[in-house]
Scaffold this active site. Structure first.
Site, mmCIF file in Angstrom:
data_model
loop_
_atom_site.group_PDB
_atom_site.id
_atom_site.type_symbol
_atom_site.label_atom_id
_atom_site.label_comp_id
_atom_site.label_asym_id
_atom_site.label_seq_id
_atom_site.Cartn_x
_atom_site.Cartn_y
_atom_site.Cartn_z
ATOM 1 N N SER A 1 0.765 -1.301 -0.162
ATOM 2 C CA SER A 1 -0.077 -0.025 0.042
ATOM 3 C C SER A 1 0.802 1.421 -0.160
ATOM 4 O O SER A 1 2.000 1.232 0.640
ATOM 5 C CB SER A 1 -1.027 -0.184 1.382
ATOM 6 O OG SER A 1 0.052 0.357 2.375
ATOM 7 N N ASP A 2 0.488 2.314 -0.675
ATOM 8 C CA ASP A 2 0.939 3.545 -0.378
ATOM 9 C C ASP A 2 0.678 3.968 1.237
ATOM 10 O O ASP A 2 -0.070 3.234 1.831
ATOM 11 C CB ASP A 2 0.439 4.743 -1.171
ATOM 12 C CG ASP A 2 1.471 5.786 -1.421
ATOM 13 O OD1 ASP A 2 2.490 5.989 -0.777
ATOM 14 O OD2 ASP A 2 1.242 6.531 -2.414
ATOM 15 N N CYS A 3 1.605 4.727 1.793
ATOM 16 C CA CYS A 3 1.742 4.910 3.053
ATOM 17 C C CYS A 3 0.608 5.434 3.702
ATOM 18 O O CYS A 3 0.112 6.511 3.387
ATOM 19 C CB CYS A 3 3.039 5.802 3.587
ATOM 20 S SG CYS A 3 4.688 5.298 2.750
ATOM 21 N N TRP A 4 0.071 4.752 4.456
ATOM 22 C CA TRP A 4 -1.188 4.929 5.321
ATOM 23 C C TRP A 4 -2.533 4.789 4.387
ATOM 24 O O TRP A 4 -3.421 5.681 4.821
ATOM 25 C CB TRP A 4 -1.129 6.219 6.288
ATOM 26 C CG TRP A 4 -0.202 6.190 7.443
ATOM 27 C CD1 TRP A 4 -0.376 5.503 8.442
ATOM 28 C CD2 TRP A 4 1.185 6.142 7.281
ATOM 29 N NE1 TRP A 4 0.835 5.529 9.106
ATOM 30 C CE2 TRP A 4 1.877 5.770 8.713
ATOM 31 C CE3 TRP A 4 2.299 6.846 6.248
ATOM 32 C CZ2 TRP A 4 3.150 5.985 8.837
ATOM 33 C CZ3 TRP A 4 3.496 6.933 6.709
ATOM 34 C CH2 TRP A 4 4.116 6.449 7.814
ATOM 35 N N ALA A 5 -2.400 4.253 3.307
ATOM 36 C CA ALA A 5 -3.513 4.588 2.299
ATOM 37 C C ALA A 5 -4.492 3.774 2.619
ATOM 38 O O ALA A 5 -5.737 3.936 2.567
ATOM 39 C CB ALA A 5 -3.002 4.024 0.851
#
Length: 696
Positions: free
Chosen positions: A238-242
Site C-alpha cells: 500500500s502507499d503509506c497509510w493509504a
C-alpha cells in the site's frame, strides 16, 4: 528456484503465530529470533539515486532522465543505483542498522502518466506518453533488479497503481474516473509492461479510488487485472497509510478492521503504516481467513529470499560491492554525461553557444542560479559534491578570464528576500550586474520544495501542485527587467523545474531558453558546458509545454481528451519530443515494416552531437492524432553517417477494448519518422519535416 523459495517460505510460515505473521506484513517488520528472521524495513526510495540515506550519486530527476529518450541509458543508471544500494546496505548491516531507507526494496519507479502540468509529483515520472514510459520503466526495473530473477540485485516497485496523477490535496478521498478506452490505452499499458517484460518484483497501490474502488483494495485493478489478466506473482504494498483512507476519507467501510480485511482479501500483502496490526483482531473475529496472511507472507518471504536476506542464494558480486563505489569518480562521470543528455534546448536565435573568449564579463542572475535544492528534485540522496549553475559558469569563465557577476534577483516564490524589505528588494542588484556585463544568464523556475508531494512542500500552491503555469513570485518581473537592462546583449534563460511552465514571454523576447528539469548534483556543470559550447544539447521534451491553462480541461478530469500531445487540439508553446541542438542532422528511411524501421542519420552540421529518431504512427478513425511507437538515438562525429534499426511498439497498430483485450486497427497506417513530432509547431521550431511513410 522460485518454487524452492515458495516451499521454504511455507515451511517457515507454518511455524508462526498469527501475531508473528501480521508483524511481518508491516513495513517495519521486526525480528523473530526463534525462527532466525532478521528485522527488515521495507521502505526505501530510488527514483534517481539511493534516496534519503546519506551519500549517493544524485542523478537528474526522473522526468529529466526521460528527456534522453534512451532506455539503455536508464538501465545503466538503475544498475549503478542498485550497486550503490548494495554498498550501503551491507555497510549498514555490519553496524546493525535496519532503519527506514536502509533496505534493498525500492519503491521506484513512479510510472504514472504526467497527464496535467499542474501535478506536483509529475517530475517523479517519465512524462506523458505511455509508450516512452513503458520503455523507460522496464529498463529501470531491469537495471535495478539485475539479470537473475531468483537472485535480485535490488527489488523494484511499479507505482502508483493506477490512474493517479493529482490533485495532491484530494488524493486521500478522490475518485479518479475515466472511460474504458483511456483506462486501457493510457493508464495501464506501462504497468502491464512492468509485469510482462520487466518482471517487476512489487507493485504499490495509489491513495485515490479508481472507478469507485480504493486502489489498495480494488477488485478490478488488483484481482481481475494485475494478478488475473497479467499474471503478476510478486508482492503488493500500500502507499503509506493509504489503507486507513478507506474508512477515514473514502468512507467505503466502517473502520480499520474492515479496511484491513478489504485490502488483504484483494491482495495487498504489505502495509506501509501500522493499520495492518488490527489484522490479528480481524482473524480472531472470524472476519479474515488466516490463510490470506499466509498468502501474503509467502510473497514477502520469497522476495526477501531472492534478495539473499532470508536464506536465499547470494550473488558474491552483490555482497562484495565496496563502500568506495558511493558517488565515486566513475559514477560522477556518467552523472555529468547524463545531465548533458537530459538538458533540452528550447530556443536559440543564434546566440548560443556563448563565446566566453569574447565576453569580458557575464551576469548570472536568478533564484535558481546558486541553488543546490534546484539540482536535487525530490526523493533524493546527498551527493558528495554539488555544482550549481553559478559554479559551472565560474568554471568555464576561469579558462577565459571572464568575470562573473552574480545576483539573486528575487526570491523563488515570495515578493521579497528579506522580511524587513520592500518588495523586489534584490532587483536593483540584478539590474546593476546585467548593465555592467556583456551577457546575462537568468536561472528561473521551481524546486521540489514548492512542487512535489503533499506534505513535502511548503509553498503557496495547492499541497505541492501548481495553481498556474506562470513563473512563481516575482520571477516574471525579474525576467522582463533583466531583458530590458541587457539592451541588446544576449539573455539566456535557464529553466530549472520538474514540469512545464508557460514561458511565452521568454520565448518571444530572449535569445535562448534551456530546460534543465532538476539536473542532478553536477547539473550546473552540464548546463554551463552546453551554454559555452563544450557540449551539444540533445534532450527532448517528455511533456508538452502549453501556452496557458485555459487550453486544458479541469485538473480533476481524468479523461484524456485535449490532454498530452496525442489528444491536444491547440498549439503548444514547445511540443512533446522537441529539442534543438547546435548542429544539423539529416535522415533517410531505408526500409520499414510494422515490426521495425531502418534509417540512416547523417551529421551535416559543424559540430559532433547526438540526435534522437522518433517514430509516430497515425491510424485511421482513432482518437489519437498520432502516437510515439519507436525511438532510437546515435552520436555522430562531423560528416558521419550511421544506420539505426528501430523496433516498433508491438501494439502500435492495435488498441485495447473495454475488457483490456487487444484488437488490430484496420489500416492503412501512416508513420512519421524524424527528430520531432509531425505537428506544424515542431516543424516550424526545428526546421525539418519528418519523413512520411504511408500504406503501412
Amino acid at each position: 528456484m522460485s518454487k524452492a523459495y515458495k516451499e521454504k517460505a511455507r515451511a517457515l510460515i507454518a511455524q508462526m503465530t498469527v501475531e508473528e505473521k501480521v508483524s511481518q506484513m508491516l513495513h517495519t517488520a521486526p525480528a523473530i529470533e526463534r525462527l532466525d528472521i532478521p528485522a527488515y524495513n521495507w521502505w526505501n526510495e530510488a527514483l534517481h539515486g539511493v534516496a534519503r540515506s546519506g551519500t549517493a550519486t544524485v542523478f537528474p530527476q526522473a522526468v529529466g532522465l526521460a528527456a534522453a529518450f534512451d532506455p539503455q541509458l536508464l538501465k545503466e543508471i538503475a544498475s549503478i543505483i542498485a550497486e550503490e544500494a548494495r554498498a550501503k546496505f551491507h555497510a549498514y548491516q555490519k553496524e546493525g542498522d535496519t532503519d527506514i531507507y536502509k533496505g534493498l526494496t525500492f519503491w521506484s519507479p513512479n510510472i504514472n502518466i504526467f497527464r496535467d502540468p499542474r501535478w506536483g509529483r509529475g517530475h517523479e515520472t517519465y512524462g506523458e506518453d505511455p509508450y516512452l514510459t513503458s520503455r523507460l520503466g522496464v529498463a529501470f526495473i531491469q537495471g535495478l533488479q539485475g539479470d537473475d530473477p531468483d537472485c535480485l540485485k535490488a527489488a523494484a516497485c511499479a507505482k502508483h497503481y493506477a490512474v493517479h496523477s493529482g490533485p495532491e490535496e484530494e488524493r486521500h478521498s478522490f475518485d479518479a474516473i475515466c472511460d474504458d478506452y483511456d483506462l486501457w490505452n493510457t493508464y495501464l499499458p506501462h504497468f502491464e509492461a512492468a509485469v510482462k517484460e520487466g518482471n517487476v518484483e512489487a507493485f504499490m497501490g495509489a491513495y485515490n479510488r479508481t472507478l469507485g474502488e480504493p486502489c489498495c483494495g480494488s477488485q478490478l485493478l488488483m484481482v481481475d487485472i494485475l494478478r488475473g489478466k497479467w499474471g503478476f506473482e510478486g508482492h503488493f504494498v500500500s502507499d503509506c497509510w493509504a489503507v486507513e483512507d478507506f474508512y477515514k476519507h473514502h468512507k467505503i467501510v466502517e473502520g480499520p478492521v474492515e479496511s484491513v480485511v478489504l485490502a488483504i482479501e484483494k491482495g495487498c500483502d504489505l502495509c506501509c503504516g501500522h493499520v495492518f496490526e488490527v489484522a490479528v483482531t480481524a482473524v480472531e473475529l472470524g472476519k479474515l481467513k488466516e490463510e490470506l496472511l499466509d498468502r501474503a507472507l509467502e510473497r514477502l518471504f520469497v522476495c526477501r529470499m531472492k534478495l539473499g536476506l532470508l536464506g536465499g542464494k547470494e550473488n558474491p558480486a552483490y555482497v562484495s560491492v565496496p563502500y568506495d563505489k558511493l558517488d565515486c569518480a566513475e559514477h560522477k562521470a556518467l552523472n555529468l554525461e547524463v545531465a548533458k543528455r537530459t538538458t533540452v534546448l528550447l530556443k536559440n536565435d543564434g546566440a548560443l553557444p556563448l563565446d566566453f573568449k569574447q565576453l569580458k564579463s557575464i551576469a548570472v542572475v536568478g533564484p535558481n542560479a546558486a541553488s543546490i535544492r534546484a539540482l536535487e528534485g525530490n526523493y533524493n540522496g546527498t551527493a558528495s559534491q554539488y555544482v550549481t549553475v553559478l559554479d559551472g559558469i565560474r568554471e568555464v569563465a576561469e579558462e577565459t578570464g571572464t568575470q562573473v557577476r552574480y545576483a539573486l534577483g528575487c526570491h523563488l516564490y515570495k515578493a521579497r528576500v528579506s522580511n524587513l524589505s520592500v518588495p523586489d528588494d534584490r532587483i536593483a542588484e540584478a539590474l546593476a550586474a546585467v548593465r555592467n556585463s556583456d551577457a546575462a544568464i537568468l536561472c528561473l523556475g521551481l524546486d521540489a520544495d514548492i512542487e512535489g508531494e503533499q506534505g513535502d512542500t511548503g509553498n503557496e500552491y495547492s499541497s505541492g501542485d501548481k495553481a498556474h503555469l506562470d513563473l512563481p513570485g516575482r520571477q516574471q518581473f525579474l525576467l522582463e527587467k533583466v531583458t530590458e537592462a541587457a539592451a541588446g546583449k544576449p539573455v539566456i534563460v535557464v529553466l530549472i523545474s520538474g514540469s512545464a511552465l508557460a514561458v511565452n514571454w521568454a520565448d518571444a523576447h530572449t535569445n535562448g531558453v534551456i530546460q534543465a528539469f532538476y539536473p542532478g548534483a553536477l547539473g550546473g556543470r552540464a548546463i554551463a558546458q552546453i551554454i559555452a559550447g563544450k557540449a551539444n544539447p540533445s534532450g527532448k521534451l517528455p511533456v508538452t509545454f502549453y501556452r496557458t491553462l485555459e487550453d486544458l480541461p479541469a485538473f480533476t478530469d481524468y479523461n484524456m481528451a485535449n490532454r498530452t500531445y496525442r489528444y491536444f487540439k491547440g498549439e503548444p508553446l514547445y511540443p512533446f519530443g522537441f529539442g534543438l541542438c547546435y548542429g544539423k542532422f539529416d535522415l533517410a528511411v531505408l526500409s520499414h515494416s510494422k515490426e521495425k524501421c531502418t534509417v540512416k542519420i547523417t551529421n551535416t552540421g559543424s559540430v559532433a552531437g547526438r540526435e534522437t529518431v522518433q517514430i509516430y504512427v497515425t491510424s485511421p478513425g482513432q482518437k489519437e492524432q498520432y502516437s510515439l511507437c519507436g525511438v532510437g538515438n546515435a552520436y555522430l562525429s562531423l560528416g558521419e553517417s550511421k544506420e539505426l534499426t528501430i523496433p516498433l511498439n508491438p501494439t502500435a497498430f492495435s488498441r485495447y477494448d473495454a475488457k483490456g483485450d487487444l484488437y488490430e486497427v484496420p489500416g492503412p497506417h501512416t508513420l512519421h519518422i524524424g527528430f520531432t513530432q509531425p505537428d506544424a509547431r515542431s516543424v516550424a521550431l526545428y526546421g525539418m519535416t519528418p519523413v512520411v511513410v504511408t500504406g503501412v
